[in-house]
Design an enzyme around this catalytic site. Structure first.
Site, PDB file in Angstrom:
ATOM      1  N   HIS A 143      -9.540   2.177  -0.202  1.00 50.04           N
ATOM      2  CA  HIS A 143      -9.817   1.014   0.868  1.00 50.04           C
ATOM      3  C   HIS A 143     -10.668   1.213   1.984  1.00 50.04           C
ATOM      4  O   HIS A 143     -10.758   0.883   3.034  1.00 50.04           O
ATOM      5  CB  HIS A 143      -8.425   1.103   1.682  1.00 50.04           C
ATOM      6  CG  HIS A 143      -7.788  -0.294   2.167  1.00 50.04           C
ATOM      7  ND1 HIS A 143      -8.731  -0.969   3.099  1.00 50.04           N
ATOM      8  CD2 HIS A 143      -6.680  -1.144   1.713  1.00 50.04           C
ATOM      9  CE1 HIS A 143      -7.758  -2.148   3.445  1.00 50.04           C
ATOM     10  NE2 HIS A 143      -6.764  -2.290   2.380  1.00 50.04           N
ATOM     11  N   HIS A 197       0.839  -1.152  -0.004  1.00 54.49           N
ATOM     12  CA  HIS A 197      -0.138  -0.102  -0.117  1.00 54.49           C
ATOM     13  C   HIS A 197       0.803   1.444  -0.019  1.00 54.49           C
ATOM     14  O   HIS A 197       0.577   2.141   0.712  1.00 54.49           O
ATOM     15  CB  HIS A 197      -0.999  -0.001   1.041  1.00 54.49           C
ATOM     16  CG  HIS A 197      -2.172  -0.979   1.035  1.00 54.49           C
ATOM     17  ND1 HIS A 197      -2.694  -1.411  -0.004  1.00 54.49           N
ATOM     18  CD2 HIS A 197      -2.810  -1.671   2.025  1.00 54.49           C
ATOM     19  CE1 HIS A 197      -3.587  -2.557   0.168  1.00 54.49           C
ATOM     20  NE2 HIS A 197      -3.817  -2.673   1.655  1.00 54.49           N
ATOM     21  N   GLU A 210     -11.518  -3.583  -3.275  1.00 53.24           N
ATOM     22  CA  GLU A 210     -10.612  -2.596  -3.983  1.00 53.24           C
ATOM     23  C   GLU A 210     -10.200  -2.871  -5.283  1.00 53.24           C
ATOM     24  O   GLU A 210      -9.801  -4.024  -5.557  1.00 53.24           O
ATOM     25  CB  GLU A 210      -9.262  -2.805  -3.052  1.00 53.24           C
ATOM     26  CG  GLU A 210      -9.415  -2.627  -1.639  1.00 53.24           C
ATOM     27  CD  GLU A 210      -8.413  -3.354  -0.859  1.00 53.24           C
ATOM     28  OE1 GLU A 210      -7.059  -2.831  -0.894  1.00 53.24           O
ATOM     29  OE2 GLU A 210      -8.544  -4.424  -0.250  1.00 53.24           O
TER      30      GLU A 210
HETATM   31  C1  BGC Z   1      -4.745  -6.300   1.715  1.00 52.43           C
HETATM   32  C2  BGC Z   1      -4.330  -7.080   2.975  1.00 52.43           C
HETATM   33  C3  BGC Z   1      -3.890  -6.071   4.086  1.00 52.43           C
HETATM   34  C4  BGC Z   1      -4.971  -5.000   4.255  1.00 52.43           C
HETATM   35  C5  BGC Z   1      -4.478  -4.060   5.218  1.00 52.43           C
HETATM   36  C6  BGC Z   1      -5.651  -5.270   2.201  1.00 52.43           C
HETATM   37  O1  BGC Z   1      -5.816  -4.411   0.908  1.00 52.43           O
HETATM   38  O2  BGC Z   1      -5.054  -7.146   0.559  1.00 52.43           O
HETATM   39  O3  BGC Z   1      -3.524  -8.054   2.903  1.00 52.43           O
HETATM   40  O4  BGC Z   1      -3.787  -6.759   5.329  1.00 52.43           O
HETATM   41  O5  BGC Z   1      -5.301  -4.225   3.106  1.00 52.43           O
HETATM   42  O6  BGC Z   1      -5.421  -3.546   6.064  1.00 52.43           O
END
Ligand code: BGC
Length: 352
Positions: free
Chosen positions: A180, A106, A317
């Site tokens: 998210h 991310h 997402e």
């Molecule tokens: C991911 C997860 C991750 C989470 C974090 C998601 O987009 O796919 O693996 O733990 O985000 O909050």
């Protein structure tokens, strides 16, 4: 209908951060802050016309500034994982922060979810919308190229949140922007999402390794717990003991969306039998990550004094596939200098 603006708080450096409330004439409302472009709340009616906040989040600005589950935030430059936290463009290897074991997640230590975006209320044919811009400098989080990013949030009269993403760079780079938001259509504080029914418009998904990284294999969903081609309750798959579920510690996978690339198409639909709320997701992007909130456990600073247990909400997402720099047969997340990145995702709420 209109957007209201008020002070939300100040960052540790004393910078003002605002909260914008987007409202439509039916009474739906969405709160968004220019810190991380975070969707703080989504108020929509259920079958009986009762309004509830269906997205998970904190009760104030401060907790959003700490590391957390990325509630409602814009994710960038690269949503999800990059294996071994490195990638190569034009013969140069770029090393990124390893913030998820040895992998990059991310956007790194201070991704687009932790920066202040420049906010502006602008007019479109659909009324007022919130435009957020951010200039990400060459070398920020070790990504190449000065990147100009723009995200426009619109709440439409038919209870849809439209998110338009734009980016341009002066050096070849990677861009994979998403939002998210965690949804719980019974209400953010109502418990888990195990009884929600989900449909994903995809015949294939990208299989993951025990670390949750796409291996490169594009696997058919048919006959597996990953098959959401028709509405299916989420709980049973989670309890199934399937190897992919064990690797992801739940659903945490990317589905390969059916249909034309770069055209707006239906990607998923979520239904909550309790409130009879529904949410449709449309996107121009090639993939969608269904993450079933496997690591949620938030006991403090939650809105309305609530507590979020594991699976209190789920994310859908829209994205380029995770680890897509490594697997050349995946759609490329590379944005070349002078090219325009342009994507749209819509989350539409209704009851029926
Ligand atoms: C991911 C997860 C991750 C989470 C974090 C998601 O987009 O796919 O693996 O733990 O985000 O909050």
């Amino acid at each position: 209908m209109g957007i209201e603006k008020k002070l939300y708080g100040r960052t540790n450096e004393g910078k003002e951060v605002f909260l914008f409330t987007l409202k439509n004439s039916g009474g739906a409302a969405v709160e968004i802050t220019n810190f991380g472009g975070i969707i703080v709340s989504i108020l929509v009616p259920d079958k009986k016309g009762r309004f509830d906040d269906v997205s998970l989040g904190y009760d104030s600005l401060e907790p959003y500034m700490e590391p957390g589950p990325y509630f409602g935030a814009i994710i960038g430059r690269y949503a999800n994982r990059i294996e071994n936290s490195e990638f190569e463009i034009n013969g140069i290897t770029y090393h990124l922060a390893a913030n998820d074991g040895k992998n990059h997640l991310h956007g790194g230590l201070k991704g687009f979810d932790k920066v202040i975006w420049h906010p502006q209320i602008v007019q479109s044919s659909e009324g007022e919308c919130l435009e957020l811009t951010y200039k990400s400098a060459d070398g920020e989080e070790n990504y190449p190229g000065n990147l100009d990013v723009k995200v426009i949030y619109t709440l439409t009269e038919d209870n849809a949140i439209k998110i338009e993403y734009f980016a341009e760079t002066d050096k070849d780079t990677v861009v994979n922007l998403t939002n998210h938001a965690y949804f719980n259509l019974s209400g953010h504080a109502s418990g888990d999402i195990l009884k929600h029914k989900l449909k994903i418009c995809a015949d294939f998904f990208t299989a993951v390794s025990p670390e949750g990284l796409p291996t490169g294999e594009i696997r058919e969903v048919k006959g597996t717990v990953m098959d959401f081609t028709d509405f299916k309750e989420i709980g049973p798959g989670l309890a199934s003991g399937d190897e992919q579920i064990i690797f992801g510690q739940g659903y945490d996978h990317n589905w390969v969306l059916n249909g034309e690339k770069n055209t707006l198409k239906k990607a998923a639909e979520l239904f909550d039998p309790e409130s009879e709320r529904r949410m449709e997701v449309y996107t121009t992007k090639p993939g969608i990550q269904f993450y079933s909130g496997n690591f949620l456990n938030v006991t403090e600073h939650v809105k309305d004094g609530a507590v979020y247990c594991k699976r209190a909400g789920l994310c859908l997402e829209t994205q380029y596939f995770p680890n897509s720099l490594k697997h050349k047969h995946f759609p490329s997340p590379i944005l070349k200098a002078g090219e325009k990145y342009r994507h749209t995702t819509i989350y539409k709420f209704f009851t029926a």
